[in-house]
Design an enzyme around this catalytic site. Structure first.
Site, PDB file in Angstrom:
ATOM      1  CB  CYS A  70      -0.908  -0.020   1.233  1.00 57.20           C
ATOM      2  SG  CYS A  70      -2.005   1.404   1.307  1.00 57.20           S
ATOM      3  CB  CYS A  74      -1.408   3.984   8.091  1.00 55.68           C
ATOM      4  SG  CYS A  74      -2.508   4.586   6.793  1.00 55.68           S
ATOM      5  CB  CYS A  77      -0.702   0.013   8.324  1.00 60.28           C
ATOM      6  SG  CYS A  77      -1.465  -1.278   7.301  1.00 60.28           S
ATOM      7  CB  CYS A 114     -15.141  -7.780   7.495  1.00 65.04           C
ATOM      8  SG  CYS A 114     -16.414  -7.703   8.752  1.00 65.04           S
ATOM      9  CB  CYS A 146     -18.359  -5.430   6.206  1.00 62.21           C
ATOM     10  SG  CYS A 146     -17.535  -3.885   6.667  1.00 62.21           S
ATOM     11  CB  CYS A 206     -18.195  -0.541   9.822  1.00 59.94           C
ATOM     12  SG  CYS A 206     -17.050  -1.338  10.953  1.00 59.94           S
ATOM     13  NE  ARG A 278     -17.005  -5.902  14.259  1.00 61.38           N
ATOM     14  CZ  ARG A 278     -17.359  -5.113  13.241  1.00 61.38           C
ATOM     15  NH1 ARG A 278     -16.472  -4.320  12.678  1.00 61.38           N
ATOM     16  NH2 ARG A 278     -18.588  -5.111  12.789  1.00 61.38           N
TER      17      ARG A 278
HETATM   18  N1  SAM Z   1      -6.549   0.340   3.299  1.00 62.08           N
HETATM   19  C1  SAM Z   1      -7.825   0.608   3.799  1.00 62.08           C
HETATM   20  C2  SAM Z   1      -7.859   1.786   4.732  1.00 62.08           C
HETATM   21  O1  SAM Z   1      -6.860   2.095   5.349  1.00 62.08           O
HETATM   22  O2  SAM Z   1      -8.928   2.386   4.842  1.00 62.08           O
HETATM   23  C3  SAM Z   1      -8.474  -0.574   4.481  1.00 62.08           C
HETATM   24  C4  SAM Z   1      -7.644  -1.534   5.305  1.00 62.08           C
HETATM   25  S1  SAM Z   1      -6.907  -0.877   6.799  1.00 62.08           S
HETATM   26  C5  SAM Z   1      -5.829  -2.176   7.227  1.00 62.08           C
HETATM   27  C6  SAM Z   1      -8.252  -0.872   7.941  1.00 62.08           C
HETATM   28  C7  SAM Z   1      -7.997  -0.429   9.348  1.00 62.08           C
HETATM   29  O3  SAM Z   1      -7.313  -1.443  10.071  1.00 62.08           O
HETATM   30  C8  SAM Z   1      -7.168   0.800   9.602  1.00 62.08           C
HETATM   31  O4  SAM Z   1      -7.860   1.992   9.393  1.00 62.08           O
HETATM   32  C9  SAM Z   1      -6.818   0.635  11.076  1.00 62.08           C
HETATM   33  O5  SAM Z   1      -7.802   1.220  11.886  1.00 62.08           O
HETATM   34  C10 SAM Z   1      -6.804  -0.878  11.260  1.00 62.08           C
HETATM   35  N2  SAM Z   1      -5.444  -1.382  11.488  1.00 62.08           N
HETATM   36  C11 SAM Z   1      -4.498  -1.592  10.563  1.00 62.08           C
HETATM   37  N3  SAM Z   1      -3.355  -2.032  11.109  1.00 62.08           N
HETATM   38  C12 SAM Z   1      -3.564  -2.098  12.440  1.00 62.08           C
HETATM   39  C13 SAM Z   1      -2.750  -2.469  13.555  1.00 62.08           C
HETATM   40  N4  SAM Z   1      -1.486  -2.822  13.387  1.00 62.08           N
HETATM   41  N5  SAM Z   1      -3.306  -2.436  14.779  1.00 62.08           N
HETATM   42  C14 SAM Z   1      -4.599  -2.053  14.938  1.00 62.08           C
HETATM   43  N6  SAM Z   1      -5.401  -1.681  13.929  1.00 62.08           N
HETATM   44  C15 SAM Z   1      -4.905  -1.688  12.694  1.00 62.08           C
HETATM   45 FE1  SF4 Z   2      -2.724   1.220   3.454  1.00 60.71          FE
HETATM   46 FE2  SF4 Z   2      -2.577   0.096   5.836  1.00 60.71          FE
HETATM   47 FE3  SF4 Z   2      -3.030   2.699   5.632  1.00 60.71          FE
HETATM   48 FE4  SF4 Z   2      -4.967   0.947   4.864  1.00 60.71          FE
HETATM   49  S1  SF4 Z   2      -4.170   1.259   6.917  1.00 60.71           S
HETATM   50  S2  SF4 Z   2      -4.279   2.791   3.763  1.00 60.71           S
HETATM   51  S3  SF4 Z   2      -3.664  -0.716   4.073  1.00 60.71           S
HETATM   52  S4  SF4 Z   2      -1.150   1.620   4.975  1.00 60.71           S
END
Ligand code: SAM
Ligand code: SF4
Ligand code: DTB
Length: 343
Positions: A70, A74, A77, A114, A146, A206, A278
């Site tokens: 990606c 973030c 992530c 989901c 979802c 959600c 949740r």
């Molecule tokens: N890429 C899309 C986005 O960011 O909207 C969808 C997938 S993203 C992995 C969905 C959510 O997962 C993130 O917004 C975050 O809240 C949660 N998430 C991701 N990595 C995480 C982590 N290491 N610990 C807790 N929550 C996490």
């Molecule tokens: Fe990409 Fe992870 Fe951020 Fe979702 S949360 S936009 S998968 S870097």
């Protein structure tokens, strides 16, 4: 300020819709989050009992349909291409494989499926068409569907609605003040715009966040103020605790105090009485006792399945045993879902 009778620990006569508020103030939510735990639990439980007839817990199975690579940054992530983690970039799964995974999840007792993708936003074309087919396939199995695909346009939200999507997950992650310390490649307003597109399409929302990223109590309160200002409130609010993954900028973040998760679930329940709260990522690090307190505080949904997106989740048998012990049931599938299931 509205002080509903149900918020006193003895209060019992409550008209459920009479005190849904969209004007929670920062100081009020900080006061909730920092109040003595037992008093907070009393309030949360009483709000929960006034709005939810059964002690049920929604079982949502999560599947990563497109992992890694990606472009976003973030900080929490493991799927960002900017960090070296255990996740490798994959292509989008095929529809049949997703359908098979959904069937398995249904057999285990999940009622919602989901699907998550490591995209910044959805691009129209082959991949989006495949996601629409996945949504249709999951719905045809009699499950709620979802997806979380990043930012969406209004048109894309409408197409997902037409495919029968039940809910769209798009998290605010944190309050607006802390947000910039976690993500720089997309703005808080971008997230709010996607949420508005989802709402306008008629698909359920959600939307939640993460604790344990180094934020303050004020930041957690800010997140709940923004979430509860949405009209209507999101139908489900995932509360995640950071899963600190090696290779991400937050890898050394210390684990949260489990009571913080309990407090966050309780405050979420109080400010959004009707939503499904949740208990999401980070549950595997909680003891059964801490999870029990979260359920008591109003959490009524979990991710159910061995995996979240790229990290491990709790064991399904352990979850069933805990639910049995606490007297928690999985909700009945809705009538509409049942009809589809028999087709
Ligand atoms: N890429 C899309 C986005 O960011 O909207 C969808 C997938 S993203 C992995 C969905 C959510 O997962 C993130 O917004 C975050 O809240 C949660 N998430 C991701 N990595 C995480 C982590 N290491 N610990 C807790 N929550 C996490
Ligand atoms: Fe990409 Fe992870 Fe951020 Fe979702 S949360 S936009 S998968 S870097
Ligand atoms: C949400 O709030 N939590 C889920 C889901 N929505 C998409 C994701 C949790 C991811 C945890 C880290 C991982 O497994 O990659």
């Amino acid at each position: 300020m509205v002080t509903p009778r149900s918020l006193s620990s003895s209060g019992s006569s409550v008209s459920p819709s009479s005190f849904i508020r969209h004007d929670w103030q920062q100081e009020e939510v900080v006061a909730l989050l920092s109040s003595p735990l037992l008093a907070l639990l009393d309030k949360a439980r009483s709000v929960h009992r006034a709005h939810h007839v059964r002690d049920d817990v929604q079982l949502a199975n999560l599947l990563s349909i497109k992992s890694g690579g990606c472009p976003e940054d973030c900080a929490y992530c493991p799927q960002s291409a900017r960090y070296r983690t255990h996740v490798k970039a994959d292509k989008l799964m095929d529809v049949q494989a997703v359908k098979a995974a959904a069937k398995k999840a249904r057999q285990r007792g999940a009622t919602r499926f989901c699907m998550g993708s490591a995209w910044r936003s959805v691009k129209d074309g082959k991949d989006f068409d495949a996601v629409l087919a996945m949504v249709r396939a999951v719905r045809a199995l009699g499950m709620e569907a979802c997806v979380t695909l990043g930012m969406l346009t209004q048109k894309q939200a409408q197409r997902l609605a037409q495919a029968g999507l039940t809910a769209y997950n798009h998290n605010l992650d944190s309050g607006p003040s802390f947000y910039e310390r976690i993500i720089t490649t997309r703005r808080y307003e971008d997230r709010l715009r996607t949420l508005a597109h989802v709402r306008a399409s008629g698909v359920q929302l959600c939307c939640g966040g993460i604790i344990g990223m180094g934020e303050s109590l004020q930041d957690r309160a800010e997140l709940l103020v923004v979430l509860s200002s949405l009209q209507p409130h999101p139908e489900s609010v995932p509360i995640n605790a950071l899963v600190a993954v090696e290779g991400t900028p937050l890898e050394d973040q210390p684990p949260i105090d489990p009571f913080d998760m309990v407090r966050m679930c309780a405050a979420t329940r109080i400010v959004m009485p009707q939503t499904r709260v949740r208990l999401s990522a980070g549950r595997a690090a909680l003891s059964s006792e801490a999870q029990a307190l979260c359920f008591y505080a109003g959490a009524n949904s979990i991710f159910f399945g061995d995996k979240l997106l790229t990290t491990d989740n709790n064991d399904c048998d352990d979850d069933k045993a805990l639910m049995d012990n606490l007297g928690l049931q999985a909700p009945e599938p809705t009538e509409r879902t049942l009809q589809r299931a028999t087709n």
